[in-house]
Design an enzyme around this catalytic site. Structure first.
Site, mmCIF file in Angstrom:
data_model
loop_
_atom_site.group_PDB
_atom_site.id
_atom_site.type_symbol
_atom_site.label_atom_id
_atom_site.label_comp_id
_atom_site.label_asym_id
_atom_site.label_seq_id
_atom_site.Cartn_x
_atom_site.Cartn_y
_atom_site.Cartn_z
ATOM 1 N N HIS A 166 0.840 -1.201 0.000
ATOM 2 C CA HIS A 166 0.000 0.000 0.000
ATOM 3 C C HIS A 166 0.872 1.247 0.000
ATOM 4 O O HIS A 166 0.379 2.349 0.206
ATOM 5 C CB HIS A 166 -0.955 -0.004 1.198
ATOM 6 C CG HIS A 166 -2.045 -1.031 1.086
ATOM 7 N ND1 HIS A 166 -1.858 -2.355 1.417
ATOM 8 C CD2 HIS A 166 -3.322 -0.935 0.637
ATOM 9 C CE1 HIS A 166 -2.987 -3.015 1.196
ATOM 10 N NE2 HIS A 166 -3.893 -2.182 0.723
ATOM 11 N N ASP A 208 9.229 -6.335 2.392
ATOM 12 C CA ASP A 208 9.298 -5.700 3.697
ATOM 13 C C ASP A 208 10.704 -5.155 3.822
ATOM 14 O O ASP A 208 11.675 -5.852 3.529
ATOM 15 C CB ASP A 208 8.968 -6.663 4.831
ATOM 16 C CG ASP A 208 8.563 -5.884 6.080
ATOM 17 O OD1 ASP A 208 7.508 -5.227 6.058
ATOM 18 O OD2 ASP A 208 9.323 -5.913 7.077
ATOM 19 N N PHE A 215 11.517 8.324 -1.922
ATOM 20 C CA PHE A 215 10.446 8.292 -0.919
ATOM 21 C C PHE A 215 11.070 7.908 0.422
ATOM 22 O O PHE A 215 12.267 7.610 0.498
ATOM 23 C CB PHE A 215 9.330 7.316 -1.333
ATOM 24 C CG PHE A 215 9.741 5.862 -1.309
ATOM 25 C CD1 PHE A 215 10.436 5.299 -2.363
ATOM 26 C CD2 PHE A 215 9.434 5.053 -0.211
ATOM 27 C CE1 PHE A 215 10.815 3.955 -2.337
ATOM 28 C CE2 PHE A 215 9.813 3.709 -0.184
ATOM 29 C CZ PHE A 215 10.507 3.169 -1.248
ATOM 30 N N HIS A 256 18.850 -1.747 -2.322
ATOM 31 C CA HIS A 256 18.463 -2.990 -1.641
ATOM 32 C C HIS A 256 17.365 -3.718 -2.409
ATOM 33 O O HIS A 256 17.415 -4.924 -2.607
ATOM 34 C CB HIS A 256 18.021 -2.659 -0.216
ATOM 35 C CG HIS A 256 17.035 -1.535 -0.115
ATOM 36 N ND1 HIS A 256 17.206 -0.346 -0.774
ATOM 37 C CD2 HIS A 256 15.840 -1.423 0.537
ATOM 38 C CE1 HIS A 256 16.176 0.449 -0.532
ATOM 39 N NE2 HIS A 256 15.333 -0.180 0.267
HETATM 40 P P1 ITT Z 1 3.642 -1.991 2.735
HETATM 41 O O1 ITT Z 1 3.809 -2.778 4.004
HETATM 42 O O2 ITT Z 1 2.233 -1.786 2.356
HETATM 43 O O3 ITT Z 1 4.474 -2.524 1.619
HETATM 44 P P2 ITT Z 1 5.053 0.017 4.255
HETATM 45 O O4 ITT Z 1 5.462 1.430 3.981
HETATM 46 O O5 ITT Z 1 4.315 -0.236 5.534
HETATM 47 O O6 ITT Z 1 4.213 -0.492 3.004
HETATM 48 P P3 ITT Z 1 7.251 -1.538 5.269
HETATM 49 O O7 ITT Z 1 6.452 -2.058 6.407
HETATM 50 O O8 ITT Z 1 8.148 -2.488 4.555
HETATM 51 O O9 ITT Z 1 6.323 -0.893 4.163
HETATM 52 O O10 ITT Z 1 8.079 -0.291 5.795
HETATM 53 C C1 ITT Z 1 9.282 0.036 5.225
HETATM 54 C C2 ITT Z 1 9.554 1.510 5.423
HETATM 55 O O11 ITT Z 1 10.978 1.694 5.237
HETATM 56 C C3 ITT Z 1 8.877 2.341 4.352
HETATM 57 O O12 ITT Z 1 7.708 2.938 4.831
HETATM 58 C C4 ITT Z 1 9.936 3.377 3.999
HETATM 59 O O13 ITT Z 1 9.765 4.522 4.743
HETATM 60 C C5 ITT Z 1 11.245 2.743 4.398
HETATM 61 N N1 ITT Z 1 11.894 2.299 3.165
HETATM 62 C C6 ITT Z 1 11.904 1.064 2.620
HETATM 63 N N2 ITT Z 1 12.525 1.059 1.447
HETATM 64 C C7 ITT Z 1 12.922 2.321 1.230
HETATM 65 C C8 ITT Z 1 13.589 2.961 0.170
HETATM 66 O O14 ITT Z 1 13.950 2.322 -0.918
HETATM 67 N N3 ITT Z 1 13.814 4.265 0.291
HETATM 68 C C9 ITT Z 1 13.427 4.955 1.375
HETATM 69 N N4 ITT Z 1 12.778 4.440 2.395
HETATM 70 C C10 ITT Z 1 12.518 3.125 2.330
#
Ligand code: ITT
Length: 204
Positions: free
Chosen positions: A8, A68, A151, A187
């Site tokens: 999401h 995740d 983001f 990553h």
């Molecule tokens: P979904 O679970 O719906 O996929 P989420 O935002 O809750 O969305 P996560 O639980 O995996 O996803 O949280 C990971 C957080 O880490 C995400 O909200 C980002 O803020 C950060 N993050 C992950 N990958 C990133 C990236 O490539 N660049 C910047 N921030 C990242």
């Protein structure tokens, strides 16, 4: 056939679509399908990715991908890590989340600014089978944050391989995929490269 991208998070969805595009799979997102968000009760990235992917497969009968991910800061003993999304609060305010990292580093008098991003990518199939791929990228935290092209925590993270932060890089450069050399930068792109090596045909 069709696959579900079980996220999401709009920034993540855009990147996952870009990373899947060369393979010609038709992808529909969990938000487009109005799927409920399962509770992320795992204690590891891989567990939470499996919970999200499996929930999407169960709800649709389609294969599903979930990512995740998180930012792990060495001097904060790996925080925010698994709680990277939760540190931004209900309003998903990542300026505040980045400021919190900086504040906690200052409180500890930390000079070590090393950090890494982790992506656990899980693919679930309707027959119960599932696969896990992981990618990591190491770098330094910068302050103040720089760039508005990514983001989440992107503006604060500078990978060792580049003088620019992920917030300053365009998404092609952030993915940094070189199919010939089998290399990638982010990553998430590294996790997709591992996936591509085992279960999808390489793009032409
Ligand atoms: P979904 O679970 O719906 O996929 P989420 O935002 O809750 O969305 P996560 O639980 O995996 O996803 O949280 C990971 C957080 O880490 C995400 O909200 C980002 O803020 C950060 N993050 C992950 N990958 C990133 C990236 O490539 N660049 C910047 N921030 C990242």
């Amino acid at each position: 056939g069709r696959v579900v991208i079980a996220t999401h998070n709009a920034g993540k969805l855009r990147e996952m679509r870009e990373l899947l595009a060369p393979f010609g799979v038709e992808a529909v997102s969990a938000s487009e399908l109005n799927l409920a968000e399962p509770e992320e009760t795992g204690t590891m990235f891989s567990e939470n990715a499996a919970i999200k992917a499996r929930a999407a497969t169960d709800a649709t009968g389609l294969p599903a991908f979930a990512d995740d991910s998180g930012l792990c800061v060495d001097a904060l003993d790996g925080a925010p890590g698994l709680f990277s999304a939760r540190w931004s609060g209900g309003s998903k305010n990542f300026s505040a989340a980045m400021a919190r990292i900086e504040r906690e580093l200052a409180t500890r008098g930390a000079t070590n600014r090393r950090a890494h991003f982790v992506s656990a990518l899980v693919l679930t199939w309707p027959d119960g089978h599932e696969e896990l791929f992981e990618g990591r990228v190491f770098g330094e935290l910068v302050w103040p944050p720089r760039g508005d092209r990514g983001f989440g925590y992107d503006p604060m993270f500078k990978p060792d391989e580049s003088p620019l932060t992920f917030g300053e890089l365009g998404s092609e450069e952030k993915h940094g995929i070189d199919w010939e050399a089998g290399r990638a930068l982010s990553h998430r792109a590294r996790a997709f490269l591992a996936l591509a090596a085992t279960c999808l045909r390489r793009p032409a």
